[in-house]
Design a protein around this motif. Structure first.
Motif, PDB file in Angstrom:
ATOM      1  N   GLU A  20       0.797   3.993  -3.007  1.00 26.07           N
ATOM      2  CA  GLU A  20       0.441   5.389  -2.739  1.00 26.07           C
ATOM      3  C   GLU A  20       1.546   6.332  -3.207  1.00 26.07           C
ATOM      4  O   GLU A  20       1.286   7.382  -3.789  1.00 26.07           O
ATOM      5  CB  GLU A  20       0.152   5.591  -1.260  1.00 26.07           C
ATOM      6  CG  GLU A  20      -1.171   4.998  -0.832  1.00 26.07           C
ATOM      7  CD  GLU A  20      -1.419   5.111   0.655  1.00 26.07           C
ATOM      8  OE1 GLU A  20      -0.440   5.276   1.431  1.00 26.07           O
ATOM      9  OE2 GLU A  20      -2.593   5.016   1.044  1.00 26.07           O
TER      10      GLU A  20
ATOM     11  N   ALA B  18       1.407   6.470  -6.955  1.00 24.17           N
ATOM     12  CA  ALA B  18       0.281   7.288  -7.421  1.00 24.17           C
ATOM     13  C   ALA B  18       0.616   8.774  -7.322  1.00 24.17           C
ATOM     14  O   ALA B  18       0.253   9.560  -8.207  1.00 24.17           O
ATOM     15  CB  ALA B  18      -0.973   6.972  -6.611  1.00 24.17           C
TER      16      ALA B  18
ATOM     17  N   ALA C 174      -4.385   1.014  -5.431  1.00 27.03           N
ATOM     18  CA  ALA C 174      -4.023   1.444  -4.081  1.00 27.03           C
ATOM     19  C   ALA C 174      -5.254   1.465  -3.180  1.00 27.03           C
ATOM     20  O   ALA C 174      -5.183   1.073  -2.015  1.00 27.03           O
ATOM     21  CB  ALA C 174      -3.362   2.815  -4.122  1.00 27.03           C
ATOM     22  N   GLU C 175      -6.385   1.898  -3.714  1.00 23.46           N
ATOM     23  CA  GLU C 175      -7.622   1.932  -2.928  1.00 23.46           C
ATOM     24  C   GLU C 175      -8.077   0.519  -2.564  1.00 23.46           C
ATOM     25  O   GLU C 175      -8.496   0.266  -1.434  1.00 23.46           O
ATOM     26  CB  GLU C 175      -8.720   2.654  -3.697  1.00 23.46           C
ATOM     27  CG  GLU C 175     -10.006   2.811  -2.926  1.00 23.46           C
ATOM     28  CD  GLU C 175      -9.859   3.627  -1.651  1.00 23.46           C
ATOM     29  OE1 GLU C 175     -10.596   3.353  -0.699  1.00 23.46           O
ATOM     30  OE2 GLU C 175      -8.989   4.521  -1.600  1.00 23.46           O
ATOM     31  N   LEU C 176      -7.977  -0.423  -3.496  1.00 23.65           N
ATOM     32  CA  LEU C 176      -8.342  -1.814  -3.201  1.00 23.65           C
ATOM     33  C   LEU C 176      -7.441  -2.405  -2.114  1.00 23.65           C
ATOM     34  O   LEU C 176      -7.917  -3.091  -1.206  1.00 23.65           O
ATOM     35  CB  LEU C 176      -8.260  -2.671  -4.459  1.00 23.65           C
ATOM     36  CG  LEU C 176      -9.365  -2.483  -5.488  1.00 23.65           C
ATOM     37  CD1 LEU C 176      -9.072  -3.318  -6.725  1.00 23.65           C
ATOM     38  CD2 LEU C 176     -10.701  -2.866  -4.898  1.00 23.65           C
TER      39      LEU C 176
ATOM     40  N   LEU D  25       0.831  -1.204   0.000  1.00 24.21           N
ATOM     41  CA  LEU D  25       0.000   0.000   0.000  1.00 24.21           C
ATOM     42  C   LEU D  25       0.867   1.256   0.000  1.00 24.21           C
ATOM     43  O   LEU D  25       0.614   2.185  -0.773  1.00 24.21           O
ATOM     44  CB  LEU D  25      -0.927  -0.001   1.209  1.00 24.21           C
ATOM     45  CG  LEU D  25      -1.783   1.243   1.393  1.00 24.21           C
ATOM     46  CD1 LEU D  25      -2.702   1.438   0.192  1.00 24.21           C
ATOM     47  CD2 LEU D  25      -2.578   1.167   2.670  1.00 24.21           C
TER      48      LEU D  25
ATOM     49  N   ARG E 292      -5.838  -0.696   0.150  1.00 23.34           N
ATOM     50  CA  ARG E 292      -6.158   0.006   1.393  1.00 23.34           C
ATOM     51  C   ARG E 292      -7.374  -0.639   2.072  1.00 23.34           C
ATOM     52  O   ARG E 292      -7.387  -0.849   3.290  1.00 23.34           O
ATOM     53  CB  ARG E 292      -6.440   1.482   1.137  1.00 23.34           C
ATOM     54  CG  ARG E 292      -6.779   2.245   2.417  1.00 23.34           C
ATOM     55  CD  ARG E 292      -7.055   3.722   2.176  1.00 23.34           C
ATOM     56  NE  ARG E 292      -5.890   4.393   1.645  1.00 23.34           N
ATOM     57  CZ  ARG E 292      -5.810   4.907   0.410  1.00 23.34           C
ATOM     58  NH1 ARG E 292      -6.820   4.816  -0.406  1.00 23.34           N
ATOM     59  NH2 ARG E 292      -4.716   5.497   0.004  1.00 23.34           N
ATOM     60  N   ILE E 293      -8.374  -0.976   1.294  1.00 23.68           N
ATOM     61  CA  ILE E 293      -9.564  -1.630   1.842  1.00 23.68           C
ATOM     62  C   ILE E 293      -9.192  -2.969   2.468  1.00 23.68           C
ATOM     63  O   ILE E 293      -9.646  -3.302   3.572  1.00 23.68           O
ATOM     64  CB  ILE E 293     -10.633  -1.799   0.741  1.00 23.68           C
ATOM     65  CG1 ILE E 293     -11.203  -0.434   0.346  1.00 23.68           C
ATOM     66  CG2 ILE E 293     -11.742  -2.738   1.198  1.00 23.68           C
ATOM     67  CD1 ILE E 293     -12.059  -0.462  -0.910  1.00 23.68           C
TER      68      ILE E 293
ATOM     69  N   PRO F 225      -4.075   4.447  -8.770  1.00 25.42           N
ATOM     70  CA  PRO F 225      -4.878   4.883  -7.608  1.00 25.42           C
ATOM     71  C   PRO F 225      -5.996   3.892  -7.267  1.00 25.42           C
ATOM     72  O   PRO F 225      -6.289   3.676  -6.086  1.00 25.42           O
ATOM     73  CB  PRO F 225      -5.448   6.230  -8.042  1.00 25.42           C
ATOM     74  CG  PRO F 225      -4.505   6.728  -9.080  1.00 25.42           C
ATOM     75  CD  PRO F 225      -4.024   5.505  -9.786  1.00 25.42           C
ATOM     76  N   ALA F 226      -6.600   3.273  -8.262  1.00 23.88           N
ATOM     77  CA  ALA F 226      -7.659   2.287  -8.004  1.00 23.88           C
ATOM     78  C   ALA F 226      -7.093   1.062  -7.302  1.00 23.88           C
ATOM     79  O   ALA F 226      -7.699   0.538  -6.360  1.00 23.88           O
ATOM     80  CB  ALA F 226      -8.337   1.890  -9.313  1.00 23.88           C
TER      81      ALA F 226
ATOM     82  N   ASP G 256      -7.410  -2.455   5.793  1.00 20.24           N
ATOM     83  CA  ASP G 256      -8.368  -2.101   6.837  1.00 20.24           C
ATOM     84  C   ASP G 256      -9.159  -3.317   7.302  1.00 20.24           C
ATOM     85  O   ASP G 256      -9.409  -3.485   8.492  1.00 20.24           O
ATOM     86  CB  ASP G 256      -9.328  -1.015   6.343  1.00 20.24           C
ATOM     87  CG  ASP G 256      -8.636   0.318   6.123  1.00 20.24           C
ATOM     88  OD1 ASP G 256      -7.517   0.511   6.649  1.00 20.24           O
ATOM     89  OD2 ASP G 256      -9.219   1.167   5.417  1.00 20.24           O
TER      90      ASP G 256
END
Length: 82
Positions: free
Chosen positions: A27, A30, A59-61, A23, A63-64, A56-57, A67
């Motif tokens: 990031e 990105a 990285a968002e996946l 991640l 990140r989820i 960015p997409a 979490d």
């Protein structure tokens, strides 16, 4: 494993990949904008999944997922403590 070719970043990971480090790398990538697209390859025990997306997409996946793993660890620790 991470490699690149031109404007594409190739990210190969398994269930044992350290997602937190991945991640941070995504990031930073990105923000720098050196590569336009990412090809994510997930290698499971019996099959592999390959998908092309923007950095960015991806990285968002990731990140989820980070979490979710953190939440599961917290819930597991609470169950053990009860």
């Amino acid at each position: 494993m991470i490699s690149f070719d031109g404007g594409t970043l190739y990210v190969t990971f398994t269930r044992k990949t350290n997602l937190t480090k991945l991640l941070r790398l995504l990031e930073a990538e990105a923000q720098l904008g050196l590569h336009e697209r990412a090809v994510a390859i997930y290698k499971g025990r019996q099959a592999a999944m390959r998908q092309e997306m923007g950095i960015p997409a991806l990285a968002e996946l990731v990140r989820i997922e980070v979490d979710i793993v953190a939440q599961l660890r917290l819930e597991s620790a609470l169950k053990v403590g009860m």
